[in-house]
Design a protein around this motif. Structure first.
Motif, PDB file in Angstrom:
ATOM      1  N   LYS A  46       7.230   3.199  -5.398  1.00 12.28           N
ATOM      2  CA  LYS A  46       6.429   4.645  -6.230  1.00 12.28           C
ATOM      3  C   LYS A  46       7.843   5.166  -6.342  1.00 12.28           C
ATOM      4  CE  LYS A  46       3.266   8.568  -5.927  1.00 12.28           C
ATOM      5  NZ  LYS A  46       2.534   9.546  -5.557  1.00 12.28           N
ATOM      6  N   ARG A  47       8.539   5.834  -5.588  1.00 10.56           N
ATOM      7  CA  ARG A  47       9.849   6.912  -6.038  1.00 10.56           C
ATOM      8  C   ARG A  47      10.576   5.888  -7.021  1.00 10.56           C
ATOM      9  NH1 ARG A  47       9.834   8.143   0.179  1.00 10.56           N
ATOM     10  NH2 ARG A  47      10.997   5.986   0.871  1.00 10.56           N
ATOM     11  N   LEU A  48      10.870   4.829  -6.767  1.00  8.82           N
ATOM     12  CA  LEU A  48      11.480   4.251  -7.805  1.00  8.82           C
ATOM     13  C   LEU A  48      10.951   4.101  -8.876  1.00  8.82           C
ATOM     14  CD1 LEU A  48      13.826   2.121  -8.943  1.00  8.82           C
ATOM     15  CD2 LEU A  48      13.168   0.019  -8.319  1.00  8.82           C
ATOM     16  N   VAL A  49       9.633   4.172  -9.318  1.00  6.44           N
ATOM     17  CA  VAL A  49       8.755   4.223 -10.646  1.00  6.44           C
ATOM     18  C   VAL A  49       8.983   5.460 -10.818  1.00  6.44           C
ATOM     19  CG1 VAL A  49       6.677   3.817 -11.353  1.00  6.44           C
ATOM     20  CG2 VAL A  49       7.464   2.418  -9.718  1.00  6.44           C
ATOM     21  N   ASN A  51       0.773  -1.043  -0.087  1.00  6.08           N
ATOM     22  CA  ASN A  51      -0.188  -0.506  -0.433  1.00  6.08           C
ATOM     23  C   ASN A  51       0.321   0.966   0.393  1.00  6.08           C
ATOM     24  OD1 ASN A  51      -1.095   2.139   0.785  1.00  6.08           O
ATOM     25  ND2 ASN A  51      -2.773   0.992   1.085  1.00  6.08           N
ATOM     26  N   ILE A  52       0.536   2.345  -1.081  1.00  8.30           N
ATOM     27  CA  ILE A  52       0.518   3.726  -0.922  1.00  8.30           C
ATOM     28  C   ILE A  52       1.608   4.032   0.545  1.00  8.30           C
ATOM     29  CG2 ILE A  52      -0.662   5.245  -1.285  1.00  8.30           C
ATOM     30  CD1 ILE A  52       2.447   4.684  -2.759  1.00  8.30           C
ATOM     31  N   ARG A  53       0.082   4.165   1.319  1.00 11.60           N
ATOM     32  CA  ARG A  53       0.670   4.351   2.875  1.00 11.60           C
ATOM     33  C   ARG A  53       2.232   4.091   3.536  1.00 11.60           C
ATOM     34  NH1 ARG A  53      -6.060   4.107   3.261  1.00 11.60           N
ATOM     35  NH2 ARG A  53      -5.906   6.724   1.729  1.00 11.60           N
ATOM     36  N   SER A  54       2.208   2.538   3.172  1.00 19.97           N
ATOM     37  CA  SER A  54       3.261   1.677   3.410  1.00 19.97           C
ATOM     38  C   SER A  54       5.153   2.469   3.905  1.00 19.97           C
ATOM     39  CB  SER A  54       3.022   0.517   3.664  1.00 19.97           C
ATOM     40  OG  SER A  54       3.949   0.093   2.522  1.00 19.97           O
ATOM     41  N   GLU A  55       5.516   2.835   4.240  1.00 24.08           N
ATOM     42  CA  GLU A  55       6.925   2.709   3.038  1.00 24.08           C
ATOM     43  C   GLU A  55       7.591   2.187   2.818  1.00 24.08           C
ATOM     44  OE1 GLU A  55      10.284   5.279   3.428  1.00 24.08           O
ATOM     45  OE2 GLU A  55       8.822   4.920   4.731  1.00 24.08           O
ATOM     46  N   GLU A  56       7.710   0.871   2.216  1.00 24.31           N
ATOM     47  CA  GLU A  56       7.777   0.192   1.163  1.00 24.31           C
ATOM     48  C   GLU A  56       7.069   0.685   0.197  1.00 24.31           C
ATOM     49  OE1 GLU A  56       6.258  -1.076   4.539  1.00 24.31           O
ATOM     50  OE2 GLU A  56       8.202  -2.522   5.439  1.00 24.31           O
ATOM     51  N   GLY A  57       5.497   0.574   0.081  1.00 24.77           N
ATOM     52  CA  GLY A  57       4.770   0.933  -0.763  1.00 24.77           C
ATOM     53  C   GLY A  57       5.589   2.458  -1.467  1.00 24.77           C
ATOM     54  N   LEU A  58       5.956   4.067  -0.602  1.00 15.46           N
ATOM     55  CA  LEU A  58       5.929   4.605  -0.849  1.00 15.46           C
ATOM     56  C   LEU A  58       7.585   4.728  -1.427  1.00 15.46           C
ATOM     57  CD1 LEU A  58       5.672   7.462   2.156  1.00 15.46           C
ATOM     58  CD2 LEU A  58       4.828   7.031   0.002  1.00 15.46           C
ATOM     59  N   GLU A  59       8.831   3.738  -1.078  1.00 14.76           N
ATOM     60  CA  GLU A  59       9.986   3.280  -1.630  1.00 14.76           C
ATOM     61  C   GLU A  59       9.162   2.597  -2.662  1.00 14.76           C
ATOM     62  OE1 GLU A  59      13.850   0.859  -0.777  1.00 14.76           O
ATOM     63  OE2 GLU A  59      12.390   0.931   0.027  1.00 14.76           O
TER      64      GLU A  59
END
Length: 113
Positions: free
Chosen positions: A54-57, A44-52
Motif C-alpha cells: 500500500k505504501r508503494l502504491v 492482507n493490509i493488516r500484514s507488514e507485506e500488505g502495508l508495504e
C-alpha cells in the motif's frame, strides 16, 4: 483518463479533480470507483507485506501525471491499472502500478495478465 486540474470555460480558478488513492496494495479508488489492479493479489493490509504494498502504491499515486484505465466486469466490479510519470520513486517512473508491485515481489499474480 488523465488526472489534472481542469475548469469549465469562464471559471476564475481551476477546480481540483479527485486524485486516485490507494485503499490497499491491490485496490485503488478512482473517480469514486473501487478498482482492483489487474493481475495482482496482495497480502492482507493488516500484514507488514500488505502495508508495504500500500505504501508503494500511495507513493506512486503522488506522481505529477497519473493515468488510470479501468473496465467494468460482468459482475459489476472494476479492474484496471494506473501508469505514472514524474514519480518521486525514480525506479518506478513511467511504470504501471501493477508492474511495480510485481517487480518488487510484493503481490502475487492472478488471472490472465
Amino acid at each position: 483518463m488523465i488526472f489534472a486540474l481542469t475548469a469549465p470555460l469562464g471559471a476564475q480558478e481551476p477546480l481540483p479533480t479527485p486524485l486516485p488513492r490507494a485503499l490497499s496494495g491491490d485496490t485503488v479508488l478512482v473517480d469514486g470507483k473501487v478498482i482492483r489492479l489487474e493481475g495482482r493479489h496482495c497480502p492482507n493490509i493488516r500484514s507488514e507485506e500488505g502495508l508495504e504494498a500500500k505504501r508503494l502504491v500511495t507513493a506512486m499515486l503522488t506522481a505529477r501525471h497519473v493515468e488510470c484505465f479501468y473496465r467494468q466486469e460482468p459482475d459489476g466490479s472494476y479492474v484496471g491499472d494506473c501508469r505514472v510519470s514524474g514519480s518521486p520513486l525514480s525506479l518506478v517512473r513511467g511504470n504501471s502500478v501493477a508492474q511495480a508491485l510485481a517487480k518488487r515481489h510484493l503481490c502475487d499474480r492472478y488471472g490472465r495478465s
